[in-house]
Design a protein around this motif. Structure first.
Motif, PDB file in Angstrom:
ATOM      1  N   VAL A 235      13.995  -3.884  -7.112  1.00 28.79           N
ATOM      2  CA  VAL A 235      12.654  -4.322  -6.748  1.00 28.79           C
ATOM      3  C   VAL A 235      12.153  -3.293  -5.744  1.00 28.79           C
ATOM      4  CG1 VAL A 235      11.242  -6.134  -5.740  1.00 28.79           C
ATOM      5  CG2 VAL A 235      13.255  -6.744  -7.091  1.00 28.79           C
ATOM      6  N   VAL A 236      11.070  -2.612  -6.084  1.00 23.31           N
ATOM      7  CA  VAL A 236      10.563  -1.506  -5.272  1.00 23.31           C
ATOM      8  C   VAL A 236       9.216  -1.896  -4.679  1.00 23.31           C
ATOM      9  CG1 VAL A 236       9.820   0.896  -5.316  1.00 23.31           C
ATOM     10  CG2 VAL A 236      11.788   0.174  -6.690  1.00 23.31           C
ATOM     11  N   ASP A 237       9.119  -1.758  -3.379  1.00 24.15           N
ATOM     12  CA  ASP A 237       7.895  -2.057  -2.647  1.00 24.15           C
ATOM     13  C   ASP A 237       7.529  -0.813  -1.846  1.00 24.15           C
ATOM     14  OD1 ASP A 237       5.779  -3.373  -1.519  1.00 24.15           O
ATOM     15  OD2 ASP A 237       6.982  -4.886  -0.487  1.00 24.15           O
ATOM     16  N   ARG A 238       6.423  -0.173  -2.218  1.00 20.07           N
ATOM     17  CA  ARG A 238       5.996   1.049  -1.516  1.00 20.07           C
ATOM     18  C   ARG A 238       5.529   0.723  -0.109  1.00 20.07           C
ATOM     19  NH1 ARG A 238       2.831   5.466  -4.463  1.00 20.07           N
ATOM     20  NH2 ARG A 238       1.217   4.795  -3.016  1.00 20.07           N
ATOM     21  N   ASP A 239       5.795   1.640   0.816  1.00 15.80           N
ATOM     22  CA  ASP A 239       5.286   1.483   2.174  1.00 15.80           C
ATOM     23  C   ASP A 239       3.763   1.574   2.200  1.00 15.80           C
ATOM     24  OD1 ASP A 239       7.852   1.186   3.056  1.00 15.80           O
ATOM     25  OD2 ASP A 239       8.010   3.154   4.000  1.00 15.80           O
TER      26      ASP A 239
ATOM     27  N   ALA B 147      10.611   0.065   0.328  1.00 16.61           N
ATOM     28  CA  ALA B 147      11.390  -1.110   0.704  1.00 16.61           C
ATOM     29  C   ALA B 147      11.716  -1.843  -0.591  1.00 16.61           C
ATOM     30  CB  ALA B 147      10.586  -1.981   1.665  1.00 16.61           C
ATOM     31  N   GLY B 148      12.381  -2.952  -0.484  1.00 11.21           N
ATOM     32  CA  GLY B 148      12.696  -3.734  -1.671  1.00 11.21           C
ATOM     33  C   GLY B 148      14.137  -4.156  -1.665  1.00 11.21           C
TER      34      GLY B 148
ATOM     35  N   ALA C   6      20.252   3.620  -4.840  1.00  9.79           N
ATOM     36  CA  ALA C   6      19.834   3.240  -3.489  1.00  9.79           C
ATOM     37  C   ALA C   6      18.350   3.536  -3.291  1.00  9.79           C
ATOM     38  CB  ALA C   6      20.660   4.000  -2.463  1.00  9.79           C
ATOM     39  N   LEU C   7      17.701   2.711  -2.482  1.00 12.07           N
ATOM     40  CA  LEU C   7      16.288   2.933  -2.154  1.00 12.07           C
ATOM     41  C   LEU C   7      16.131   4.186  -1.306  1.00 12.07           C
ATOM     42  CD1 LEU C   7      15.292  -0.729  -1.338  1.00 12.07           C
ATOM     43  CD2 LEU C   7      14.243   0.692  -3.108  1.00 12.07           C
ATOM     44  N   ARG C   8      15.078   4.917  -1.566  1.00 12.08           N
ATOM     45  CA  ARG C   8      14.778   6.137  -0.808  1.00 12.08           C
ATOM     46  C   ARG C   8      13.770   5.839   0.297  1.00 12.08           C
ATOM     47  NH1 ARG C   8      16.087  10.916  -3.871  1.00 12.08           N
ATOM     48  NH2 ARG C   8      15.401  11.907  -1.955  1.00 12.08           N
TER      49      ARG C   8
END
Length: 183
Positions: free
Chosen positions: A143-147, A130-131, A124-126
């Motif tokens: 798919v990980v997108d940093r804030d 986002a992603g 799960a995303l922390r």
């Protein structure tokens, strides 16, 4: 009636007594009749019932069952931005996919760390990321997108790991360099 069984690699075994290597099978209790194979090969399950007068009935054999234990960890199907890439946008997404054709990827085992911070844990995303997280046909994709964007000329280290259904672990790490551009 009681049931007794032998699990072996011989097609013609007969259950002749209730002593070792014979094991008692509790046919009434639930979730107690688990058999674990730990050696590759062809296996047979031989079962005999014990009548009320204490005598064993005829042996019934099930098999052959060919068992092959999965000892190969998942593979990294893709990892982006590519290892060693330069000029990557400071707001770039990190993408990693694992695949395991034998037993699948255990989604709760997936970990992704981006620039030293855990982005995905237990599948799960922390917070702060986002992603998207998705199970795929035989794997798992994150798919990980940093804030917050990366800084200009930052070398971004990525670590990712996953286990398959048998617990085999694959981990990978790579890095790329961010530059003040947008995706």
């Amino acid at each position: 009636a009681d049931y007794f069984y032998i699990l072996d690699r011989v097609a013609g075994t007969t259950v002749m007594s209730t002593s070792s290597p014979v094991r008692r099978w509790n046919a009434v209790a639930t979730n107690t009749n688990r058999i674990t194979l730990t050696t590759n090969g062809t296996w047979y399950l031989h079962i005999a019932s014990r009548n009320l007068d204490g005598r064993l009935g005829a042996t019934v054999t099930f098999g052959p069952v060919v068992f092959t234990q999965d000892v190969v960890p998942p593979v990294v199907a893709s990892a982006l931005p590519a290892s060693g890439a330069v000029g990557v946008a400071t707001n770039a997404r990190v993408y990693v996919a694992f695949r395991d054709t034998a037993s699948g990827v255990a989604s709760n085992s997936v970990i992704v760390r981006v620039a030293g911070t855990t982005a995905v844990s237990n599948g799960a995303l922390r917070t702060g990321f986002a992603g998207s997280i998705a199970r795929t046909n035989q794997g798992f994709r994150a798919v990980v997108d940093r804030d917050l964007p990366f800084t200009n000329l930052q070398t971004v280290a990525v670590f990712a790991s996953a286990r398959d259904g048998f617990g085999n672990l694959r981990s990978t790490n790579w890095s790329f360099q961010a530059t003040n551009t947008s995706r």
